[in-house]
Design an enzyme around this catalytic site. Structure first.
Site, PDB file in Angstrom:
ATOM      1  N   GLY A 237      -5.702   4.144   6.101  1.00 17.37           N
ATOM      2  CA  GLY A 237      -4.545   4.921   5.495  1.00 17.37           C
ATOM      3  C   GLY A 237      -3.923   4.094   4.563  1.00 17.37           C
ATOM      4  N   THR A 238      -2.828   4.625   3.905  1.00 15.77           N
ATOM      5  CA  THR A 238      -1.855   3.893   2.790  1.00 15.77           C
ATOM      6  C   THR A 238      -1.582   2.563   3.277  1.00 15.77           C
ATOM      7  OG1 THR A 238      -1.043   6.150   2.497  1.00 15.77           O
ATOM      8  CG2 THR A 238      -0.017   4.039   1.417  1.00 15.77           C
ATOM      9  N   ALA A 239      -1.228   2.138   4.368  1.00 13.72           N
ATOM     10  CA  ALA A 239      -0.808   0.849   4.674  1.00 13.72           C
ATOM     11  C   ALA A 239      -2.104  -0.062   4.591  1.00 13.72           C
ATOM     12  CB  ALA A 239       0.089   0.927   5.990  1.00 13.72           C
TER      13      ALA A 239
ATOM     14  N   SER B 195     -11.198   4.071  11.988  1.00 12.52           N
ATOM     15  CA  SER B 195     -12.227   5.110  12.329  1.00 12.52           C
ATOM     16  C   SER B 195     -11.936   6.324  11.594  1.00 12.52           C
ATOM     17  CB  SER B 195     -11.796   5.210  14.027  1.00 12.52           C
ATOM     18  OG  SER B 195     -12.703   6.426  14.328  1.00 12.52           O
TER      19      SER B 195
ATOM     20  N   VAL C 162       3.199  11.851   6.097  1.00 14.70           N
ATOM     21  CA  VAL C 162       4.250  12.824   5.822  1.00 14.70           C
ATOM     22  C   VAL C 162       4.778  12.518   4.402  1.00 14.70           C
ATOM     23  CG1 VAL C 162       4.708  13.097   8.240  1.00 14.70           C
ATOM     24  CG2 VAL C 162       5.827  11.386   7.066  1.00 14.70           C
TER      25      VAL C 162
ATOM     26  N   LYS D 214       8.415  11.801 -10.960  1.00  9.25           N
ATOM     27  CA  LYS D 214       9.405  11.709 -10.166  1.00  9.25           C
ATOM     28  C   LYS D 214      10.601  11.206 -10.831  1.00  9.25           C
ATOM     29  CE  LYS D 214      11.529  10.692  -5.687  1.00  9.25           C
ATOM     30  NZ  LYS D 214      11.103  10.276  -4.283  1.00  9.25           N
TER      31      LYS D 214
ATOM     32  N   GLN E 135      20.373   3.751 -28.774  1.00  8.79           N
ATOM     33  CA  GLN E 135      21.237   4.944 -28.336  1.00  8.79           C
ATOM     34  C   GLN E 135      20.914   5.646 -27.050  1.00  8.79           C
ATOM     35  OE1 GLN E 135      19.738   4.790 -31.653  1.00  8.79           O
ATOM     36  NE2 GLN E 135      21.586   4.151 -32.381  1.00  8.79           N
TER      37      GLN E 135
ATOM     38  N   LEU F 124       3.651   2.490   9.940  1.00 15.81           N
ATOM     39  CA  LEU F 124       4.278   3.145  11.292  1.00 15.81           C
ATOM     40  C   LEU F 124       4.103   2.177  12.251  1.00 15.81           C
ATOM     41  CD1 LEU F 124       2.684   6.724  10.974  1.00 15.81           C
ATOM     42  CD2 LEU F 124       5.168   5.992  10.243  1.00 15.81           C
TER      43      LEU F 124
END
Length: 505
Positions: free
Chosen positions: A15-17, A40, A48, A79, A149, A332
């Site tokens: 996953g991301t982590a 796996s 999420v 963003k 500016q 998580l």
């Protein structure tokens, strides 16, 4: 784990982590270090959160990722902030935008001049003094431009977290990281120290390591089930305990901001990507059933749903120790706070950065491990306080969930922030807490938390000078936004840029 040196890192879970950890170690660990990641395909990822904050530039930049390639490969967009719709009361919205709000004078920040102007009746809404919000509300985007500016406009990204993990996997494997497919059947520990010795997979393979990184999600297979790090439950402050996500087809505005909309017993997110819109609900099961949450989510989409939403159960909180023995928990496995302010990926990033800053060569020094855990505790609790502020400062009277969170007992650290603001408009950023004074300022004002006073130094400006300060700031920002391209056009041009080539301002 060997006494003298760490040469074998084992990452449990992808996953991301997992792939952020693998990429960072592949980039910065000593040559010859072995890095193995076990995951796996049978285990899905929660995924999420697909929105970030500007600090993601530090991580991607440290890896040397090409920005245009990154945005292209992850189907990303830009963003400029987060819109909070209905959080104070139904029908009202405000934005927590990145970057500065207005201009201070001397040592005094802008909020005190704005508070004085508000009492005089000459202050305009904060959007008029925010470059990012003006650009976001008019669907415009730029990067890299800075003139005397106009300030530089900070930005983050929306991206597909699954595609980001896949992108980092390619990066990592190209630099020697070995991926092992399989389910972890057992965590083996040294009998004398209790530290982790190896992971045994269901197929019988045994993977030894010197240091282990737990990215196994909520279950915390290593950090909790094996090492018993403990868990701090924050349900009394953040009572939502369910989430569900569903993408939908593009159909609405391609906004350069995330939208968070308050609902009956929680909130709904909207994250626009190039190929779809990410949507989800975070809610309290004590006030809303799963079926009701799904109905609310599906009835508030911009396009056709691209799947079925399913509830994910969670408990808000964190491990008491994120680093225990020869194991570090990320993502998580370290804890969970709802992605209200897009901090999920940042917490992975900051933990990796903190770990690299004290990267152990051999057996970790207990003082270093304690320092790491103290820093993690500080970071998580201060982010928790910021999230709680959004909930407790609401005027949605007559709705059971919102009535409950409005009257709940608050952490002492948040109470102190509120008291300082209400008394004199003072905001103190303690040490290196994530959210700045400007962020707290926007949420205080947006949620209707009134300050009774302001710093009297603001009175040293004559009223006409104060008016000129406000009007001049507003005019300069509006002129800056006028020359920006549309967000959609900017993204389409940007992803076509060859490697390392800047898009013209």
């Amino acid at each position: 784990m060997t006494q003298d040196t760490i040469t074998r890192y084992v990452i449990a879970g992808g996953g991301t982590a997992g792939w952020m950890a693998a990429a960072a170690l592949a980039r910065f660990a000593q040559p010859g270090t072995s890095i193995t990641l076990v995951e796996s395909d049978a285990i899905g990822t929660v995924g999420v959160g697909e929105a970030t904050i500007p600090q993601i530039h530090l991580f991607n930049g440290a890896l040397g990722l090409d920005e245009a390639e990154f945005v292209r490969e992850t189907k990303g967009s830009f963003k400029l902030g987060i819109e909070f719709d209905g959080w104070r009361r139904e029908g009202e919205s405000y934005m927590h935008a990145f970057g500065n709000i207005g201009r201070g004078v001397g040592l005094l920040p802008f909020q005190h001049y704005w508070l004085r102007a508000a009492k005089l009746g000459i202050a305009k809404p904060l959007i008029r003094y925010s470059l990012n919000e003006l650009a976001a509300r008019t669907m415009r985007m730029q990067r890299g431009r800075r003139t005397p500016q106009s300030p530089e406009m900070p930005y983050a990204y929306h991206f597909d977290a699954g595609l980001y993990a896949a992108y980092l996997r390619r990066f990592s494997e190209a630099r020697g990281v070995v991926r092992k497919e399989g389910m972890i059947a057992q965590v083996e520990q040294h009998g004398d120290t209790g530290t982790i010795a190896a992971l045994s997979l269901e197929g019988g393979e045994r993977i030894e390591g010197d240091f282990f990184i737990d990215c196994t999600g909520f279950r915390g297979l290593l950090i909790e089930q094996a090492l018993g790090a403990g868990f701090d439950d924050w349900t009394q402050y953040l009572p939502c305990d369910r989430a569900m996500a569903v993408p939908c087809a593009n159909g609405g505005d391609f906004t350069p901001y995330t939208r968070s909309s308050a609902r009956k017993a929680g909130w709904q997110w909207r994250i626009p990507l190039q190929h779809r819109i990410g949507n989800g609900m975070v809610y309290s099961s004590a006030h809303l059933s799963d079926d009701e949450a799904a109905e609310t989510l599906l009835s508030n989409l911009d396009g056709e749903p691209l799947g079925d939403p399913r509830p994910i159960r969670f408990t808000t909180g964190k491990r008491r120790r994120h680093w225990q023995g020869n194991c570090l928990a990320l993502g998580l496995a370290a804890g969970f706070m709802e992605p209200l302010e897009s901090t999920s990926i940042h917490l992975i990033q900051s933990a990796i950065s903190r770990f690299l800053s004290v990267l152990p060569a051999g057996r970790p020094d207990p003082a270093i491990v304690d320092w790491f855990n103290d820093q993690a505790d500080f970071e998580w609790t201060r982010i928790r306080d910021f999230l709680v502020l959004h909930y407790t400062a609401n005027e949605r009277e007559g709705e059971p969930f919102w009535d409950t969170v409005r009257h709940m007992e608050l952490p002492d650290t948040l109470e102190a922030k509120l008291e300082n603001w209400r008394a004199s408009g003072f905001i103190h950023r303690e040490h290196e807490e994530l959210f700045t004074e400007v962020g707290w300022f926007q949420v205080f004002v947006g949620q209707g938390v009134e300050a009774r006073g302001y710093n009297p130094i603001a009175d040293t400006l004559a009223e006409e000078e104060l008016r000129q300060l406000l009007d001049g700031t507003e005019f300069a920002l509006i002129e800056e936004v006028k020359q920006m391209p549309r967000h959609l056009d900017f993204v389409q041009q940007f992803i076509k840029a060859p490697p390392q080539q800047e898009v013209p301002a």
